[in-house]
Design an enzyme around this catalytic site. Structure first.
Site, mmCIF file in Angstrom:
data_model
loop_
_atom_site.group_PDB
_atom_site.id
_atom_site.type_symbol
_atom_site.label_atom_id
_atom_site.label_comp_id
_atom_site.label_asym_id
_atom_site.label_seq_id
_atom_site.Cartn_x
_atom_site.Cartn_y
_atom_site.Cartn_z
ATOM 1 C CE1 TYR A 44 94.282 89.552 42.712
ATOM 2 C CE2 TYR A 44 93.373 89.499 44.938
ATOM 3 C CZ TYR A 44 94.139 90.120 43.978
ATOM 4 O OH TYR A 44 94.766 91.304 44.260
ATOM 5 C CG PHE A 104 103.611 86.382 49.908
ATOM 6 C CD1 PHE A 104 103.161 86.829 48.661
ATOM 7 C CD2 PHE A 104 103.145 85.172 50.384
ATOM 8 C CE1 PHE A 104 102.267 86.052 47.912
ATOM 9 C CE2 PHE A 104 102.260 84.398 49.639
ATOM 10 C CZ PHE A 104 101.807 84.837 48.416
ATOM 11 C CB SER A 134 93.178 92.905 50.599
ATOM 12 O OG SER A 134 92.821 93.174 49.251
ATOM 13 C CD GLU A 135 87.924 94.170 48.949
ATOM 14 O OE1 GLU A 135 86.713 94.320 49.161
ATOM 15 O OE2 GLU A 135 88.588 94.868 48.167
#
Length: 409
Positions: A123, A409, A118-119
């Protein structure tokens, strides 16, 4: 973490768990979508973090098999449904869930982990790099023409109910998976994602439609789409919204796009996700009127460096010693000798002198062939320790077909 408890998700907790995910994302899914996601949730690979009786963190792993350069289908853990309550930030909850997820992937024998972010800034610190991008397009079909290849006129098109045609479309999709890195082999249940069509998702467009392309007595391609009507004082200017399109050959591919470009009462085609090397971009008469937008898509990290690098093939012969520093998955840290070509590869630990130095994030970005090791070196993220090693490795890691993930997903 302090005063919190991380444990495997229990079936009876799912509604509360998913509700906290919806709260974090500021949206509520329609009942059809919630029902499908519950069915697809792998409870034994999902976690809930609780503070007392309240769920404050969610994460799940999905058991995928993904195509890599050379066509091998590799077991891959897909990270999904990640959220941390706004009231519980900066307490180590995300880090604890990432630790649990990567340990789980390793224990399952999956050499790769992937996610969609999402951003995208979140990660990288856990070793994930952008391995595949996609293109969004809004094409002015009133001004843009298509140049189609020979044989296009011989393709027969017919309308079909998307659900009724699902089985034969899935069989065609399965044939496509080995041809492009990043595509997922769909397990039972996942095919329904492609025809999920709640009215609340349509944004004024029609119900989902499907057109099939046939030749020589068999299915050669399909497109799922919707039409969003719009009018102004000059007349109709509707939009064709393309959900997905797959074809086995250029003629079927071109016939489908020509059909979508020519739908009555429309003047635009909108495609939300196409490969960066989509042949469509070489069929249009004016690429400037295609409204192209490049975005990150699939984030990847090697969980077992040796197994991951040995699973793919290489565009040119390669023999290089990599110095890997991986603080989050320390079992990857050390020197690895990678040897391989288009027919196979091996990657084993070695005591030989290192020739390139990099981390898991850089390996993740280059793994599917969509990012050049030379580009990463230009950014200071890959270091060449032996002159000439970078050029050879960058050539070998490249791949003639760009990676792409056809659905989220």
């Amino acid at each position: 973490m302090t005063s919190t408890d991380l444990r495997t998700l229990r079936p009876g907790e799912w509604d509360d768990w998913y509700g906290k995910l919806e709260l974090a994302f500021g949206e509520s899914e329609p009942p059809e979508a919630r029902a499908l996601w519950r069915e697809l949730t792998e409870f034994e690979r999902s976690v809930a973090v609780r503070d007392g009786e309240e769920i404050v963190g969610t994460a799940g792993t999905l058991s995928f098999r993904m195509s890599v350069p050379g066509g091998a289908i590799v077991p891959t853990g897909g990270l999904t449904m990640v959220s941390v309550a706004a009231t519980h930030r900066r307490r180590g909850i995300l880090t604890a869930m990432m630790r649990r997820q990567l340990d789980d992937v390793r224990a399952a024998g999956e050499p790769l982990a992937v996610l969609t972010a999402s951003e995208p800034a979140i990660y990288g610190r856990f070793g994930y790099g952008v391995a595949a991008r996609h293109v969004r397009a809004r094409i002015d079909t009133a001004r843009v023409r298509l140049e189609v290849p020979p044989g296009t006129d011989g393709v027969r098109l017919r309308n079909a109910d998307p659900v009724a045609a699902l089985e034969e479309c899935e069989a065609l999709y399965a044939r496509r998976v080995p041809s492009r890195p990043g595509m997922l082999e769909r397990r039972p249940g996942w095919e329904r994602q492609g025809v999920l069509d709640p009215e609340g998702w349509r944004e004024g467009a029609s119900a989902l439609r499907c057109v099939l392309a046939e030749a020589d007595g068999g299915l050669r391609g399909y497109a799922r789409y919707a039409v969003k009507p719009e009018w102004d004082a000059a007349g109709p200017k509707g939009t064709v919204v393309v959900h997905d399109l797959e074809a086995l050959d250029p003629a079927a591919y071109a016939a489908l796009w020509r059909f979508l470009f020519g739908i009555d009462l429309t003047s635009a085609v909108e495609a939300k996700s196409r490969p960066v090397d989509d042949p469509l971009l070489h069929m249009v008469s004016d690429v400037r009127r295609c409204g192209l937008l490049l975005r990150d898509l699939l984030h990847l990290r090697p969980v077992e460096v040796g197994a991951a690098l040995a699973a793919r093939r290489y565009a040119a012969p390669v023999d290089v010693v990599l110095e890997v520093e991986d603080s989050f998955c320390p079992w990857n840290t050390g020197r690895w000798r990678l040897t391989g070509d288009a027919s196979g590869a091996s990657c084993e630990r070695t005591g030989d002198a290192a020739e390139l130095a990099l981390g898991p994030r850089e390996l993740g970005e280059a793994y599917l062939g969509g990012t050049s090791l030379a580009a990463l070196a230009g950014a200071g993220r890959v270091r060449e320790l032996r002159p000439g090693a970078l050029a050879g490795a960058a050539t070998a890691f490249a791949w003639p077909v760009a990676p792409w993930l056809p659905h989220g997903f």
